[in-house]
Design a protein around this motif. Sequence first.
Motif: not given
Length: 437
Positions: A117-136
């Motif tokens: 629910d929450k990770v897609p909305a995180v805007t921290d530049v350190k949370l790259t698209a690849d890492l965001k996908n991995q965590l999801l």
Amino acid sequence: MKKILIYPALLLSMLLFSCENFLEVESFDRVSDENTIFDKSSAETAVRGAYRSLASLNYSSGFQNTILQAGGDVRSLNNAQTDLNIINYSLRSDIGFLSTYWANFYNTINRANHVIDKVPAVTDVKLTADLKNQLLGEAYFIRAYSYFDLGRIFGNVPIYLTPTKVVADKLGVPKSSQAEVYAQALADLNKAETLLPATVVRHRATKFTVYALRARLNLYLNNYEQAENDANSVLANTSYQLVKPFSLAAGTPESVLEFSYSVTDLNTGYGLWNTSNRQLEPKAVIHNLLNDPTVGGDRKILSVPNAAGQFIGGIYPTNTSAAYGIRTAELYLIRAEARAKKLDPDLTGALSDLNAIRARANVPNSTVANPEEIILAIENERRVEFALEPHRWFDIVRTGRAPAVFNLNDPNKYIFPIPAGEILADPTLAQNPGYGN
């Protein structure tokens, strides 16, 4: 600090748990489940918390104790009434451990739901698209794993795909059928596949971990072609191999998914087998199979007699030993069964996979020939290969062999009762057939 309440009232005690540092990651000292997800660090912490919940709760000593006893090859040394309820297949809805398992599963799912629910909305530049996908992807995998186990234990359960913020969020949600629960697990695995990297990591989810769990699920769904294809996707990678001689699998190519522990986060399953107050021991029947050179071979290390003539289970040599979520050996035996049962059977391939497991254990090749003999030989091989892992109860139930193997003819008993406390908390929640209220 934003509070996150866990599913029904009975489960509120789960808020007392906190997640500690997980596996080979930077240390976090008892990170609270109540932390919100707002940047890279908190997102990673939330995912580690979901893994920790899966490892420490769903694969705790209690869960394994119940499923191993139900499988008939392991006995309790306590002779408690609840142990008798398990082995006599006479579970009652008011037995405490059922509430614990239910709470553990939904606590894990809730953690995964918060990530989704929450990770897609995180805007921290350190949370790259690849890492965001991995965590999801990892969160979807963890949710799939949890719903799959919920489905095969309790059968018909509610499905929640959003976080629980107040108890009222989840009241009045009807149960879904076991088929619908499995379908949700499959959908989550398919989603995870699109998000996760094709890397080899043995303590976290990757595409290969998804293929492995999906192969297991497809076997339960009788989707034999798909089960074979998923097993192929793992076994085609040389990072997943059988290692001879047989040994415990942690950190080796025999491990697909393992749950790791440390001196600050102990494997509670160790206490089932090894302490002076150990709770379980292999029965003579499985000890003898494991110690038969034509059946168990090198797997005899799983059951060793002590000076008093008692049988000591060797699955967890220390209290920091890993627990095995999925092993490479299981993929061989899944593929063997799928090949033998699919519409156009590949008996040669099935026998080859079966004998690969036997050869790794230093056991003579099987020479069975017809489909029925091969399928039974695979069942027997699974019994020995996973003697001290929670598989046999589920294997016998899913294949329809419970009447023959367990003398259990009531299909209502193939799933467990919904905990009575959950029905008291939500009167709209119907009890499973055959268990009253």
